[in-house]
Design a protein around this motif. Structure first.
Motif, mmCIF file in Angstrom:
data_model
loop_
_atom_site.group_PDB
_atom_site.id
_atom_site.type_symbol
_atom_site.label_atom_id
_atom_site.label_comp_id
_atom_site.label_asym_id
_atom_site.label_seq_id
_atom_site.Cartn_x
_atom_site.Cartn_y
_atom_site.Cartn_z
ATOM 1 N N ILE A 246 0.843 -1.201 0.000
ATOM 2 C CA ILE A 246 0.000 0.000 0.000
ATOM 3 C C ILE A 246 0.876 1.248 0.000
ATOM 4 C CG2 ILE A 246 -1.703 1.307 1.317
ATOM 5 C CD1 ILE A 246 -2.797 -1.340 2.356
ATOM 6 N N ALA A 247 1.946 1.217 0.795
ATOM 7 C CA ALA A 247 2.856 2.368 0.872
ATOM 8 C C ALA A 247 3.500 2.661 -0.475
ATOM 9 C CB ALA A 247 3.923 2.112 1.931
ATOM 10 N N ILE A 248 3.933 1.606 -1.199
ATOM 11 C CA ILE A 248 4.611 1.836 -2.475
ATOM 12 C C ILE A 248 3.636 2.327 -3.540
ATOM 13 C CG2 ILE A 248 4.381 -0.490 -3.431
ATOM 14 C CD1 ILE A 248 7.473 1.799 -3.628
ATOM 15 N N VAL A 249 2.374 1.898 -3.481
ATOM 16 C CA VAL A 249 1.368 2.398 -4.431
ATOM 17 C C VAL A 249 1.137 3.891 -4.214
ATOM 18 C CG1 VAL A 249 -1.061 2.290 -5.092
ATOM 19 C CG2 VAL A 249 0.237 0.176 -4.774
ATOM 20 N N ILE A 250 1.002 4.290 -2.954
ATOM 21 C CA ILE A 250 0.834 5.712 -2.638
ATOM 22 C C ILE A 250 2.074 6.491 -3.068
ATOM 23 C CG2 ILE A 250 0.536 7.374 -0.773
ATOM 24 C CD1 ILE A 250 -0.989 5.200 0.758
ATOM 25 N N ALA A 251 3.244 5.931 -2.784
ATOM 26 C CA ALA A 251 4.492 6.606 -3.131
ATOM 27 C C ALA A 251 4.637 6.771 -4.634
ATOM 28 C CB ALA A 251 5.673 5.818 -2.567
ATOM 29 N N LEU A 252 4.224 5.779 -5.398
ATOM 30 C CA LEU A 252 4.312 5.872 -6.854
ATOM 31 C C LEU A 252 3.421 6.992 -7.388
ATOM 32 C CD1 LEU A 252 4.395 2.109 -7.929
ATOM 33 C CD2 LEU A 252 6.225 3.802 -8.199
ATOM 34 N N ALA A 253 2.234 7.142 -6.814
ATOM 35 C CA ALA A 253 1.348 8.234 -7.230
ATOM 36 C C ALA A 253 1.991 9.589 -6.946
ATOM 37 C CB ALA A 253 0.000 8.114 -6.521
ATOM 38 N N MET A 254 2.624 9.723 -5.787
ATOM 39 C CA MET A 254 3.305 10.968 -5.451
ATOM 40 C C MET A 254 4.515 11.188 -6.344
ATOM 41 S SD MET A 254 3.148 10.500 -1.305
ATOM 42 C CE MET A 254 4.231 11.891 -1.009
ATOM 43 N N TRP A 255 5.221 10.113 -6.655
ATOM 44 C CA TRP A 255 6.457 10.208 -7.446
ATOM 45 C C TRP A 255 6.153 10.605 -8.883
ATOM 46 C CZ3 TRP A 255 9.871 5.647 -9.429
ATOM 47 C CH2 TRP A 255 11.119 6.136 -9.805
ATOM 48 N N VAL A 256 5.199 9.938 -9.493
ATOM 49 C CA VAL A 256 4.890 10.198 -10.907
ATOM 50 C C VAL A 256 4.414 11.636 -11.106
ATOM 51 C CG1 VAL A 256 3.318 9.603 -12.788
ATOM 52 C CG2 VAL A 256 4.408 7.789 -11.451
ATOM 53 N N THR A 257 3.558 12.130 -10.221
ATOM 54 C CA THR A 257 3.037 13.490 -10.370
ATOM 55 C C THR A 257 4.056 14.559 -9.994
ATOM 56 O OG1 THR A 257 2.090 13.349 -8.130
ATOM 57 C CG2 THR A 257 0.661 12.784 -9.983
ATOM 58 N N SER A 258 5.200 14.165 -9.429
ATOM 59 C CA SER A 258 6.222 15.141 -9.058
ATOM 60 C C SER A 258 7.224 15.402 -10.171
ATOM 61 C CB SER A 258 6.978 14.659 -7.809
ATOM 62 O OG SER A 258 7.761 13.512 -8.107
ATOM 63 N N PHE A 259 7.175 14.627 -11.250
ATOM 64 C CA PHE A 259 8.089 14.869 -12.356
ATOM 65 C C PHE A 259 7.774 16.223 -12.993
ATOM 66 C CE2 PHE A 259 8.703 10.287 -12.037
ATOM 67 C CZ PHE A 259 10.076 10.183 -12.239
ATOM 68 N N PRO A 260 8.808 16.969 -13.398
ATOM 69 C CA PRO A 260 8.593 18.342 -13.900
ATOM 70 C C PRO A 260 7.572 18.441 -15.019
ATOM 71 C CG PRO A 260 10.939 17.921 -13.573
ATOM 72 C CD PRO A 260 10.239 16.612 -13.353
ATOM 73 N N CYS A 261 7.552 17.474 -15.933
ATOM 74 C CA CYS A 261 6.625 17.560 -17.064
ATOM 75 C C CYS A 261 5.176 17.548 -16.615
ATOM 76 C CB CYS A 261 6.896 16.417 -18.043
ATOM 77 S SG CYS A 261 6.753 14.769 -17.315
ATOM 78 N N ILE A 262 4.888 16.912 -15.491
ATOM 79 C CA ILE A 262 3.524 16.869 -14.951
ATOM 80 C C ILE A 262 3.315 17.990 -13.941
ATOM 81 C CG2 ILE A 262 1.872 15.499 -13.612
ATOM 82 C CD1 ILE A 262 3.075 13.009 -14.809
ATOM 83 N N ARG A 263 4.306 18.223 -13.084
ATOM 84 C CA ARG A 263 4.162 19.209 -12.017
ATOM 85 C C ARG A 263 3.923 20.614 -12.569
ATOM 86 N NH1 ARG A 263 8.971 19.019 -9.944
ATOM 87 N NH2 ARG A 263 9.686 21.072 -10.601
ATOM 88 N N ARG A 264 4.630 20.975 -13.653
ATOM 89 C CA ARG A 264 4.496 22.328 -14.195
ATOM 90 C C ARG A 264 3.176 22.520 -14.940
ATOM 91 N NH1 ARG A 264 10.168 21.521 -15.721
ATOM 92 N NH2 ARG A 264 11.470 22.499 -14.130
ATOM 93 N N LYS A 265 2.693 21.478 -15.597
ATOM 94 C CA LYS A 265 1.460 21.603 -16.366
ATOM 95 C C LYS A 265 0.217 21.403 -15.499
ATOM 96 C CE LYS A 265 3.500 20.084 -20.748
ATOM 97 N NZ LYS A 265 3.452 19.071 -21.845
ATOM 98 N N MET A 266 0.323 20.554 -14.489
ATOM 99 C CA MET A 266 -0.823 20.258 -13.618
ATOM 100 C C MET A 266 -0.369 20.350 -12.160
ATOM 101 S SD MET A 266 -2.569 17.063 -15.685
ATOM 102 C CE MET A 266 -1.009 16.181 -15.886
ATOM 103 N N PHE A 267 -0.068 21.573 -11.744
ATOM 104 C CA PHE A 267 0.495 21.765 -10.409
ATOM 105 C C PHE A 267 -0.479 21.333 -9.318
ATOM 106 C CE2 PHE A 267 1.301 24.241 -6.573
ATOM 107 C CZ PHE A 267 2.634 23.934 -6.350
ATOM 108 N N GLU A 268 -1.773 21.607 -9.503
ATOM 109 C CA GLU A 268 -2.747 21.247 -8.472
ATOM 110 C C GLU A 268 -2.805 19.736 -8.280
ATOM 111 O OE1 GLU A 268 -6.557 22.959 -8.807
ATOM 112 O OE2 GLU A 268 -5.841 25.030 -8.850
ATOM 113 N N LEU A 269 -2.671 18.974 -9.381
ATOM 114 C CA LEU A 269 -2.638 17.519 -9.264
ATOM 115 C C LEU A 269 -1.431 17.087 -8.433
ATOM 116 C CD1 LEU A 269 -3.676 14.699 -10.078
ATOM 117 C CD2 LEU A 269 -2.240 14.871 -12.127
ATOM 118 N N PHE A 270 -0.277 17.678 -8.707
ATOM 119 C CA PHE A 270 0.923 17.388 -7.911
ATOM 120 C C PHE A 270 0.719 17.790 -6.453
ATOM 121 C CE2 PHE A 270 4.372 19.940 -6.049
ATOM 122 C CZ PHE A 270 5.233 18.919 -5.653
ATOM 123 N N PHE A 271 0.160 18.974 -6.243
ATOM 124 C CA PHE A 271 0.022 19.523 -4.898
ATOM 125 C C PHE A 271 -0.867 18.638 -4.027
ATOM 126 C CE2 PHE A 271 -2.190 22.326 -1.879
ATOM 127 C CZ PHE A 271 -1.106 22.850 -1.200
#
Length: 703
Positions: A246-271
């Motif tokens: 469960i921890a690694i699934v949650i961590a993967l969601a946080m990790w993937v959305t933290s990549f610059p290509c996603i974070r800059r375009k969809m900051f609220e999703l990352f946040f």
């Protein structure tokens, strides 16, 4: 004064001894020396009845860092009270440190990396490699088969997968220090939470690679040995595999959305995804257990204190006095401030406006100076996104009252830029805002007799002519002397998209507008979360909450867990131990922090009454309004001096390399704040080695 210096010297020696001892424990952890010499003796004293198996790790890994965190609060309190300019020895040390902080690498994935950062990064990687090598050496020497018929290479494969998780724990031990905004440890290293965000990013990526490899490794091992059913096991006596998954699934969601290509375009999703860290911590601790939790406890403990104090501060309404709308889409918010609140230039403050968004918090640079404006605090907001445009429309609608909540301000504990002989500040667009506070501080320091202040060159790049209105913020609205002190300042403003000055006279939409807000009975001046002696109170909270946690843990272990383990013939549930640890940490932090906050709030209430009815004078004219044709003449001598020191260049960009190399001097501080390309260009110039007198510093709030 000398007494404070002597105390600080002793404290620095204590910090060094404790940190070196803490680091030595991490180095010895994966070796036989740690497991076979003095550790068993300590374990026999702690583990039997009062602390369980976690007692050794609690003493060796948690206690030293918690002592450093508490004592560093005392150190920072004494430093803030000294208020003396840096001595010659300090300046020499700062210059030597400047050589080690020269940019070495300027790369897109890593950003700007200094020599000192590169050395520490290499040392950290060496520690990880050393730990993994020793873990595997010890493990392969005592290889244990976990299933009948298991092959040796399969057992080794499992061992490698397990040890990769151990190495990930080392990254987690440091992961939360950079994001603790009110940290007492980061200032000891000359860092702020804003400048050290990149360390959190590096550690986050590295730990995720290790944990992902750890997870995939075990899944492959279970598949090879026909044990896939292990994925569904929640063991009572050992680690929970389900919790880890469960921890690694949650961590993967946080990790993937933290990549610059996603974070800059969809900051609220990352946040919002990143706020799953609470669940991640819970299941991570349930997976590793209380034994390893105590190894990473200091970072989480200090982060939790900081986060809860920030939550308490954010529940208060801040007194917003006025707002200024500049013709270039800039909003300046002016707050009432407790005179006891002190901060340094380049500080930042988080702001929430429920009328715009009930959930979003945004950081903005503080442009006011706490010395010349003791009862006023200002921030500047550039209208670039949906949130800021909604704010602009709200203020333009002539509201009588606007509810605002704030956190902070946060920033450096010293004004190191004053040590330079000359300052070259390079800004792009709204990147000029941190330099406004620096110029205001230099103006204040210049009023002191026999004060030595650096010469200043401000290179500011704007897209359009109306953006020059941002120069209107260089001078404070209150506390400005009748004459500008004898400071040597030169402003070179570059307008890239306009070829000539535009006639803005008569255009009301391009005129500076000021809006005043009525007070609300619940409004309070912006103040430190723990009052005037914030550092001392924070040290008391850290020390008392940790001692309370240790005592409660000993009581629970001795009178509840120990009898179950030894009197009933059963083994106390492995996950319940971890739950007890997390529960006690939360209880101790919440109780002690709440008590300190309420006491400080009551004390601040007396001081706030004295400034509640403060009236702020109307903003003075200055270069921005002069350039943009706003009605009114420049009657102020400081405004005239700045206008005369300003040159405007249309349709061009500055030749940064030529400009930086032109200025001579043994100590030239180069500060840059703006787009990434600008920061990287200036960093490459300073790292070229062609000018040894340039000392670079990047100011970036681009998370």
């Amino acid at each position: 004064m000398m007494g404070n210096n002597n105390i600080n010297t002793v404290l620095r020696m204590i910090f060094l001894v404790l940190f070196l001892g803490w680091l030595l424990i991490w180095i010895l952890l994966p070796t036989k020396v740690y497991k076979m010499t003095w550790t068993p003796k300590l374990a026999s004293e702690l583990n039997s009845t009062y602390f369980g198996e976690q007692g050794t790790n609690l003493v060796l890994f948690s206690v030293p860092m918690m002592i450093i965190a508490a004592l560093s609060c005392v150190y920072l309190h004494l430093e803030s009270k000294s208020g003396s300019p840096p001595s010659k020895n300090v300046v020499k040390k700062s210059r030597r440190l400047g050589l080690s902080s020269r940019p070495i690498l300027v790369m897109a994935p890593l950003g700007i990396v200094t020599a000192l950062e590169l050395v520490f990064a290499v040392m950290f990687v060496v520690l990880l490699i050393w730990s993994l090598a020793n873990y595997l050496h010890v493990s392969f020497g005592n290889l244990h088969m976990h299933k009948q018929g298991e092959k040796v290479w399969q057992a080794k494969f499992r061992s490698v997968s397990l040890r990769l998780g151990y190495i990930g724990n080392i990254c987690w031990a440091f992961l939360f220090f950079p994001v603790t905004r009110g940290s007492s440890i980061l200032p000891l290293l000359g860092l702020t939470s804003e400048s050290s965000i990149k360390y959190h990013i590096w550690l986050g990526h590295l730990s995720m690679v290790l944990f992902f490899a750890h997870t995939i490794g075990f899944m492959i091992y279970w598949a090879m040995t026909n044990q896939m059913v292990e994925m569904l096991e929640w063991s009572k006596t050992w680690v929970s595999n389900v919790a880890g998954e469960i921890a690694i699934v949650i961590a993967l969601a946080m990790w993937v959305t933290s990549f610059p290509c996603i974070r800059r375009k969809m900051f609220e999703l990352f946040f919002y995804t990143h706020h799953l860290y609470t669940l991640y911590i819970v299941f991570y601790v349930l997976h590793v257990g209380d034994f390893y939790f105590c190894m990473i406890l200091p970072g989480i403990f200090l982060f939790l204190i900081d986060r809860f104090l920030r939550f308490l501060q954010s529940r208060q309404r801040s007194r917003l006095i006025s707002a200024r709308l500049l013709p270039c889409g800039i909003v300046e918010l002016n707050f009432l401030k407790n005179p006891g609140l002190l901060y340094n230039p380049t500080s930042m403050m988080f702001v929430s406006l429920p009328a715009v968004s009930k959930l979003q918090w945004h950081p903005f640079t503080v442009t006011s100076n706490c010395n010349s404006e003791p009862e006023n605090l200002s921030i500047v907001i550039k209208c670039e996104g949906i949130w800021s445009h909604k704010l602009y429309k709200q203020i333009s609608s002539s509201l009588d009252r606007l509810q605002v909540s704030t956190e902070g301000p946060y920033g450096p504990t010293t004004s190191n830029f004053l040590r330079h002989e000359m300052l070259i500040m390079v800004s792009g667009g709204s990147g000029i805002t941190p330099f406004i506070s620096i110029i205001r501080e230099i103006i204040f320091q210049g009023q002191k007799p026999d004060s030595k202040i650096p010469r200043v060159l401000l290179l500011c790049v704007f897209k359009h002519y109306v953006d020059l209105a941002m120069l209107d913020l260089l001078l404070p609205t209150t506390g400005m002397p009748n004459q500008l002190p004898k400071i040597q300042i030169q402003i070179e403003a570059y307008v890239t998209r306009d070829k000539e000055a535009q006639n803005t006279e008569g255009n009301k939409s391009l005129q500076l507008q000021t809006f005043w807000f009525k007070p609300h009975p619940m409004d309070t001046p912006v103040s430190s979360v723990l009052g005037t002696n914030n550092w001392l109170w924070l040290g008391a909270v850290i020390l008392s909450s940790f001692i309370m946690f240790v005592l409660l843990l000993a009581i629970v272990t001795r009178f509840y867990i120990y009898p179950v383990d030894h009197n009933t013939g059963e083994v106390y549930h492995f996950s319940y131990r971890a739950l007890w640890d997390m529960f006690l940490v939360c209880v101790c932090v919440f109780v002690v922090s709440s008590a300190a906050f309420l006491f400080s709030k009551r004390r601040n209430a007396v001081e706030n009454i004295q400034v509640q009815s403060l009236d702020v004078s109307s903003p003075a004219a200055s270069p921005g309004s002069w350039f943009c044709g706003v009605d009114g003449e420049l009657e102020s001598l400081p405004c005239q001096a700045l206008v005369q020191a300003t040159n405007i260049h249309f349709g061009s960009r500055p030749n940064l390399k030529k400009i930086l190399f032109e200025y001579e001097g043994s100590d030239v501080g180069v500060l840059v704040c703006g787009p990434r390309t600008m920061r990287h260009e200036v960093a490459k110039i300073c790292s070229s080695g062609l000018a040894q007198n340039l000392h670079f510093e990047s100011i970036s709030f681009d998370w």
